[in-house]
Design a protein around this motif. Structure first.
Motif: not given
Length: 527
Positions: A92-115
């Protein structure tokens, strides 16, 4: 020619990768939703490429008579029965690092939208209200962002936040001072982070140590008016406690991409105007979806065509020729790592692994990866033997290895030493004739103990009466002793007991053992 089924949506480029590598591929992106049809056809295929829609259950695996590999385009594998796949010899394989930048950017986007209260302001404006004075936001510049979890995604969030001129502090038990300095963040304890942070964002796996890490007690310790962002895992925040804190004003707002129950429907948090919600979009960008699709196609093709194993969750990266010889040593390395990891409670600075005799002449990479995985898994949870070395590197943990010819009484052994901010702890083990791992030394104290599923580790003063007190206490607690193994440094000095027991110990039972006269430490270990 091996044959692969793609049962969820992947890009045409990913499908072409299979063909370019000489793999026959059936692209049936809606088949994964039809479990009966999947059960009917899965026996035809050597490989299965999926996203999240396909549920690879034990029943599906039972029908997968030719299946050799399952590849998940993404990190989460909750939709795959890994134990059932492992039992049947399916990688069983996955791709553990392919989503890192996207998830981090979403967190920053959510922070800005919240502010700046963007979703609510958007709805108000679309309703022709033009409530300019109602939506008074806050700047993020010069504010303090508190990271709970400073691994791969957390470090990207820190970098982006620093670009916004924010002060970043981080709580992560496995973040070393050196790594924190490299990241440009200040390492703090959780209580200090809660008291200082204007914004808090979470980036940890969901394990026992992090479940409800933000609860009624910890939320009460936050700076009044804090804003909280969670794009990591549902269950990290006690949603009832968050609701109360939002209503009281202790928490000014929350932005949530993940929930305890998903899909989230009729969640009470939806009623609050100071909450922003998205439907688990952390990995949902064109680039991220393309990246993980291409990666999983390359990984499955490489395994089917050459036997190369990459990003496997249930098997180390070793060749078919090496497997019979090296697998028992890989298991020993992981066991030693788990032994040390379960006893480690502070940030790890370094891991030293020594191979002597037989294992020194083998491919040590899988053993090193297994040892690191064993050390980190008790605290990080969402980790495997392939991703463990990279995660250790990202966290600034120095991994050193040594190989040498046989010098002592054993034909081969492995010694693992973990260095933390407070202490250094070493453990050594070997294989006996039956191939089972045995502990032969702990903290420079020689002993011999077979590794069993449930063990009690006790350090104590070497004084008369200890063994009797410990045995009597275990008997009173109705805990059966399978094996009792002892070792000591010097007469009257430090001693260690490794006790194999039937069943598990509760926290209350462990507490009673820890209170016994002469006991310095008592830990329950599971393998």
């Amino acid at each position: 020619m091996p044959k692969v089924l793609v049962s969820d949506k992947l890009s045409p480029t990913a499908v072409q990768i299979f063909k370019d590598n000489g793999v026959e591929v059936d692209y049936l992106p809606d088949l994964g939703k039809d479990k009966d049809k999947l059960f009917e056809v899965i026996g035809q295929y050597d490989g299965l490429a999926i996203r999240s829609a396909t549920k690879v259950t034990e029943k599906i695996i039972s029908a997968a008579t030719n299946l050799k590999v399952i590849g998940r385009a993404g990190i989460g594998v909750d939709n795959v029965d890994i134990p059932a796949a492992t039992k049947k010899g399916i990688i069983v394989m996955n791709t553990p690092f392919g989503n890192s930048i996207t998830t981090a950017e979403h967190a920053i986007s959510m922070m800005m939208a919240l502010a700046r209260q963007l979703p609510e302001a958007d709805a108000s404006t679309r309703a022709s209200k033009w409530e300019k004075n109602r939506f008074m936001g806050v700047e993020v510049t010069s504010k303090t962002l508190g990271l709970i979890g400073a691994g791969n995604i957390g470090s990207i969030v820190a970098d982006r936040a620093q670009g916004l001129r924010m002060k970043v502090i981080a709580f992560d038990p496995f973040l070393t001072p050196e790594r924190a300095q490299t990241m440009g963040v200040e390492k703090v304890e959780l209580d200090e982070l809660l008291a200082r942070a204007d914004f808090i964002t979470l980036h940890t796996p969901l394990i026992d140590a992090t479940r409800n890490i933000l609860n009624a007690e910890t939320l009460a310790k936050t700076k009044k008016g804090v804003r909280i962002i969670n794009c990591a895992r549902g269950g990290l925040i006690d949603e009832e406690a968050l609701y109360a804190a939002l209503k009281s004003g202790q928490v000014a707002g929350a932005a949530l991409d993940v929930f305890l129950v998903e899909p989230a429907e009729n969640n009470p948090l939806f009623e609050l105007p100071n909450v922003i919600c998205t439907p688990h979009l952390g990995a949902s960008t064109t680039e991220a979806q393309e990246n993980v699709a291409l990666q999983v196609a390359e990984q499955i093709s490489a395994y089917l065509m050459s036997g190369e194993i990459t990003n496997a969750l249930n098997f180390p990266s070793i060749s078919a020729e090496e497997a019979p010889i090296i697998t028992p040593w890989v298991k020993l390395a992981e066991t030693l790592g788990s032994f040390a990891g379960q006893l480690t409670e502070t940030a790890i600075k370094g891991i030293q692994i020594e191979f002597e005799g037989t294992p020194a002449g083998l491919n040590t990479k899988p053993m090193i990866a297994a040892a690191i995985n064993g050390v980190l898994k008790p605290s990080l949870g969402d980790i495997n033997m392939v991703s463990a070395p990279q995660i250790a590197k990202d966290r600034g943990i120095l991994v050193e290895t040594t190989t040498r010819d046989q010098q002592g009484a054993y034909e081969g052994y492995i010694r693992l030493t973990v260095t933390t901010e407070r202490q250094t702890r070493g453990v050594a083990g070997t294989l006996f004739v039956n191939g089972k791992p045995r502990i032969i030394q702990v903290k420079d104290i020689n002993m011999e103990a077979e590794v069993t599923p449930h063990m009690l580790y006790v350090t104590n003063e070497d004084k008369p009466g200890h063994i009797g007190r410990l045995g009597t206490t275990l008997g009173a607690l109705n805990i059966n002793i399978a094996n009792f193994n002892l070792g000591r440094a010097d007469v009257g000095g430090d001693a260690i007991a490794l006790v194999s027991i039937d069943g598990t110990l509760t926290e209350d039972q462990l507490g009673q053992i820890a209170k016994l006269e002469g006991v310095k430490q008592a830990k329950a270990l599971t393998f």
